[in-house]
Scaffold this motif. Structure first.
Motif, PDB file in Angstrom:
ATOM      1  N   GLU A 136       0.878  -1.222   0.184  1.00  0.00           N
ATOM      2  CA  GLU A 136      -0.079   0.145  -0.071  1.00  0.00           C
ATOM      3  C   GLU A 136       0.875   1.350  -0.027  1.00  0.00           C
ATOM      4  O   GLU A 136       0.546   2.238  -0.599  1.00  0.00           O
ATOM      5  N   LYS A 137       2.125   1.178   0.554  1.00  0.00           N
ATOM      6  CA  LYS A 137       2.799   2.245   0.762  1.00  0.00           C
ATOM      7  C   LYS A 137       4.245   1.913   0.500  1.00  0.00           C
ATOM      8  O   LYS A 137       4.831   1.036   0.600  1.00  0.00           O
ATOM      9  N   LEU A 138       4.936   2.987  -0.532  1.00  0.00           N
ATOM     10  CA  LEU A 138       6.557   2.624  -0.787  1.00  0.00           C
ATOM     11  C   LEU A 138       7.108   3.832  -0.143  1.00  0.00           C
ATOM     12  O   LEU A 138       6.863   5.080  -0.572  1.00  0.00           O
ATOM     13  N   ALA A 139       8.166   3.639   0.762  1.00  0.00           N
ATOM     14  CA  ALA A 139       8.535   4.695   1.492  1.00  0.00           C
ATOM     15  C   ALA A 139      10.078   4.976   0.687  1.00  0.00           C
ATOM     16  O   ALA A 139      10.837   3.768   0.782  1.00  0.00           O
ATOM     17  N   PHE A 140      10.707   6.064   0.736  1.00  0.00           N
ATOM     18  CA  PHE A 140      12.033   6.287   0.315  1.00  0.00           C
ATOM     19  C   PHE A 140      12.389   7.537   0.755  1.00  0.00           C
ATOM     20  O   PHE A 140      11.727   8.471   0.281  1.00  0.00           O
ATOM     21  N   SER A 141      13.665   7.347   0.992  1.00  0.00           N
ATOM     22  CA  SER A 141      14.385   8.841   1.361  1.00  0.00           C
ATOM     23  C   SER A 141      13.577   9.761   2.273  1.00  0.00           C
ATOM     24  O   SER A 141      13.573  11.117   1.940  1.00  0.00           O
ATOM     25  N   GLY A 142      12.555   9.243   3.114  1.00  0.00           N
ATOM     26  CA  GLY A 142      11.853  10.038   3.757  1.00  0.00           C
ATOM     27  C   GLY A 142      10.441  10.581   3.197  1.00  0.00           C
ATOM     28  O   GLY A 142       9.385  11.023   3.725  1.00  0.00           O
ATOM     29  N   TRP A 143      10.296  10.177   1.941  1.00  0.00           N
ATOM     30  CA  TRP A 143       9.073  10.240   1.188  1.00  0.00           C
ATOM     31  C   TRP A 143       8.157   9.086   1.363  1.00  0.00           C
ATOM     32  O   TRP A 143       8.668   7.948   1.424  1.00  0.00           O
ATOM     33  N   THR A 144       6.903   9.215   1.036  1.00  0.00           N
ATOM     34  CA  THR A 144       5.973   7.981   0.908  1.00  0.00           C
ATOM     35  C   THR A 144       4.985   8.129  -0.059  1.00  0.00           C
ATOM     36  O   THR A 144       4.535   9.226  -0.172  1.00  0.00           O
ATOM     37  N   LEU A 145       4.749   7.091  -0.908  1.00  0.00           N
ATOM     38  CA  LEU A 145       3.869   7.205  -1.924  1.00  0.00           C
ATOM     39  C   LEU A 145       2.663   6.115  -1.571  1.00  0.00           C
ATOM     40  O   LEU A 145       3.151   4.872  -1.186  1.00  0.00           O
ATOM     41  N   ASN A 146       1.556   6.429  -1.408  1.00  0.00           N
ATOM     42  CA  ASN A 146       0.432   5.808  -0.891  1.00  0.00           C
ATOM     43  C   ASN A 146      -0.012   5.261  -2.291  1.00  0.00           C
ATOM     44  O   ASN A 146      -0.892   6.098  -3.075  1.00  0.00           O
ATOM     45  N   LEU A 173       9.919   3.609  -8.466  1.00  0.00           N
ATOM     46  CA  LEU A 173      10.067   2.970  -7.168  1.00  0.00           C
ATOM     47  C   LEU A 173      10.012   1.451  -7.048  1.00  0.00           C
ATOM     48  O   LEU A 173      10.581   0.847  -6.195  1.00  0.00           O
ATOM     49  N   THR A 174       9.094   0.798  -8.177  1.00  0.00           N
ATOM     50  CA  THR A 174       9.374  -0.685  -8.138  1.00  0.00           C
ATOM     51  C   THR A 174      10.256  -1.297  -8.777  1.00  0.00           C
ATOM     52  O   THR A 174      10.751  -2.264  -8.832  1.00  0.00           O
ATOM     53  N   HIS A 175      11.205  -0.215  -9.378  1.00  0.00           N
ATOM     54  CA  HIS A 175      12.429  -0.661 -10.025  1.00  0.00           C
ATOM     55  C   HIS A 175      13.542   0.020  -9.399  1.00  0.00           C
ATOM     56  O   HIS A 175      14.512   0.745 -10.020  1.00  0.00           O
ATOM     57  N   PRO A 176      13.865  -0.001  -8.040  1.00  0.00           N
ATOM     58  CA  PRO A 176      14.914   0.988  -7.507  1.00  0.00           C
ATOM     59  C   PRO A 176      16.296   0.428  -7.797  1.00  0.00           C
ATOM     60  O   PRO A 176      16.602  -0.499  -8.042  1.00  0.00           O
ATOM     61  N   GLU A 207      20.146  13.703  -6.551  1.00  0.00           N
ATOM     62  CA  GLU A 207      20.394  12.876  -5.496  1.00  0.00           C
ATOM     63  C   GLU A 207      19.502  11.515  -5.578  1.00  0.00           C
ATOM     64  O   GLU A 207      19.854  10.577  -5.385  1.00  0.00           O
ATOM     65  N   LEU A 208      18.172  11.886  -5.948  1.00  0.00           N
ATOM     66  CA  LEU A 208      17.294  10.868  -6.064  1.00  0.00           C
ATOM     67  C   LEU A 208      17.000  10.046  -7.362  1.00  0.00           C
ATOM     68  O   LEU A 208      17.292   9.125  -7.514  1.00  0.00           O
ATOM     69  N   ARG A 213      24.006   8.131 -18.179  1.00  0.00           N
ATOM     70  CA  ARG A 213      24.463   8.464 -19.448  1.00  0.00           C
ATOM     71  C   ARG A 213      24.542   7.315 -20.400  1.00  0.00           C
ATOM     72  O   ARG A 213      24.953   6.102 -20.029  1.00  0.00           O
ATOM     73  N   GLY A 214      23.688   7.272 -21.485  1.00  0.00           N
ATOM     74  CA  GLY A 214      23.692   6.493 -22.465  1.00  0.00           C
ATOM     75  C   GLY A 214      22.619   5.115 -22.041  1.00  0.00           C
ATOM     76  O   GLY A 214      22.618   4.579 -22.975  1.00  0.00           O
ATOM     77  N   ARG A 215      21.999   5.509 -20.909  1.00  0.00           N
ATOM     78  CA  ARG A 215      21.097   4.457 -20.247  1.00  0.00           C
ATOM     79  C   ARG A 215      19.848   5.114 -20.537  1.00  0.00           C
ATOM     80  O   ARG A 215      18.554   4.809 -21.226  1.00  0.00           O
ATOM     81  N   GLY A 216      19.694   6.116 -19.102  1.00  0.00           N
ATOM     82  CA  GLY A 216      18.412   6.504 -19.001  1.00  0.00           C
ATOM     83  C   GLY A 216      18.300   7.216 -17.585  1.00  0.00           C
ATOM     84  O   GLY A 216      19.029   7.919 -17.203  1.00  0.00           O
ATOM     85  N   TYR A 217      17.508   6.444 -16.872  1.00  0.00           N
ATOM     86  CA  TYR A 217      17.293   7.081 -15.387  1.00  0.00           C
ATOM     87  C   TYR A 217      17.147   6.071 -14.482  1.00  0.00           C
ATOM     88  O   TYR A 217      16.922   4.856 -14.672  1.00  0.00           O
ATOM     89  N   LEU A 218      17.772   6.403 -13.115  1.00  0.00           N
ATOM     90  CA  LEU A 218      17.723   5.658 -12.052  1.00  0.00           C
ATOM     91  C   LEU A 218      17.284   6.266 -10.719  1.00  0.00           C
ATOM     92  O   LEU A 218      17.644   7.174 -10.312  1.00  0.00           O
ATOM     93  N   LEU A 219      16.446   5.494  -9.950  1.00  0.00           N
ATOM     94  CA  LEU A 219      16.142   5.817  -8.583  1.00  0.00           C
ATOM     95  C   LEU A 219      17.151   5.399  -7.623  1.00  0.00           C
ATOM     96  O   LEU A 219      17.059   4.294  -7.365  1.00  0.00           O
ATOM     97  N   ALA A 220      17.874   6.538  -6.840  1.00  0.00           N
ATOM     98  CA  ALA A 220      18.802   5.933  -6.353  1.00  0.00           C
ATOM     99  C   ALA A 220      18.416   6.048  -4.827  1.00  0.00           C
ATOM    100  O   ALA A 220      18.649   7.044  -4.086  1.00  0.00           O
ATOM    101  N   SER A 221      17.621   5.151  -4.275  1.00  0.00           N
ATOM    102  CA  SER A 221      17.131   5.169  -2.963  1.00  0.00           C
ATOM    103  C   SER A 221      16.921   3.822  -2.677  1.00  0.00           C
ATOM    104  O   SER A 221      16.141   3.137  -3.536  1.00  0.00           O
ATOM    105  N   LYS A 222      16.637   3.494  -1.213  1.00  0.00           N
ATOM    106  CA  LYS A 222      16.265   2.200  -0.968  1.00  0.00           C
ATOM    107  C   LYS A 222      14.717   2.572  -0.612  1.00  0.00           C
ATOM    108  O   LYS A 222      14.274   3.378  -0.130  1.00  0.00           O
ATOM    109  N   VAL A 223      14.083   1.554  -1.103  1.00  0.00           N
ATOM    110  CA  VAL A 223      12.683   1.557  -1.190  1.00  0.00           C
ATOM    111  C   VAL A 223      11.855   0.475  -0.031  1.00  0.00           C
ATOM    112  O   VAL A 223      12.416  -0.620  -0.275  1.00  0.00           O
TER     113      VAL A 223
END
Length: 241
Positions: free
Chosen positions: A136-146, A174-177, A221-222, A227-237
């Motif tokens: 139901e909730k995904l928490a990362f770096s102090g943030w929360t997505l319900n 968040l589902t591919h941290p 930071e998040l 480069r050459g790939r795309g984007y990455l979420l740099a956080s534990k979820v």
């Protein structure tokens, strides 16, 4: 999807367009309310549940961009923006304001109906595990997505508004941290085969998410650029039920 239950609000200052769209969409099983300008739009939103707004860009008083931006402060109702101009900059601006799709005039009512069905389907079929035991909730770096209410809450408890596309993109990250995802992968995971006029606007959405999260675009930071790939979420979820 039972489109007979869907309520569409058409906001356009041209009475002929309002009449044409109302007649055509109602013949195809949709409930339709119309408004000629912003005040009529807000009144309609106060009076009934609206599932999707068809919003003209050029309106008297507050234009479509301003109305969409204001709407996004407190609502995630999907928006299809109409405009007499069809260049790429207008499409990007529409996305920046939180629109979910974009259609340039002149257009066919049949095409608009198809776009409405696609946007409603995207809105209701959010990415991720649809099973009841999905987190139901995904928490990362102090943030929360319900994932039930689709609210993003900051580390200090402030709810940050997200458009439908922003929510979908953040949910995928968040589902591919800590995994680099290409633009094509992000597009496929958020919009699938129904991708519309914003196919190559993942960069714009990433920029919007960074601003929502207070992530410095120059030194993020998040959400990092790989480069050459795309984007990455740099956080534990962390996920909770």
């Amino acid at each position: 999807m039972n489109i007979q239950e869907d309520h569409i609000l058409v906001v356009d200052d041209d009475p002929e367009i309002r009449h044409l769209l109302k007649t055509y969409l109602e013949k195809n099983g949709l409930r339709v309310t119309t408004a000629a300008e912003g005040s009529g739009m807000w009144k309609a939103l106060d009076q009934a549940r609206i599932d999707l707004i068809v919003l003209d860009l050029m309106l008297p008083g507050a234009d479509g961009m301003e109305l969409c931006r204001t709407l996004r402060v407190h609502s995630r109702i999907p928006v299809i923006m109409l405009t007499a101009r069809g260049d790429e900059m207008d499409r990007i601006l529409g996305l920046e304001m939180g629109a979910d799709d974009y259609l340039a005039k002149p257009f066919s009512a049949r095409e608009l109906l198809a776009r409405i069905k696609v946007v409603l389907r995207r809105t209701r079929e959010m990415p991720g595990d649809p099973l009841a035991d999905a987190p139901e909730k995904l928490a990362f770096s102090g943030w929360t997505l319900n994932t039930r209410t689709q609210h993003l809450t900051s580390p200090v408890g402030v709810v940050v508004p997200l458009s439908n596309l922003e929510y979908q993109l953040l949910h995928v990250l968040l589902t591919h941290p800590n995994r680099a995802l290409t633009r094509d992968q992000l597009l496929d995971l958020t919009q699938g085969k129904d991708s519309g006029p914003f196919d190559r606007s993942i960069d714009v959405l990433i920029g919007r998410l960074r601003r929502r999260l207070g992530d410095d675009a120059k030194q993020p930071e998040l959400i990092k650029t790989v480069r050459g790939r795309g984007y990455l979420l740099a956080s534990k979820v962390l996920s909770t039920h």
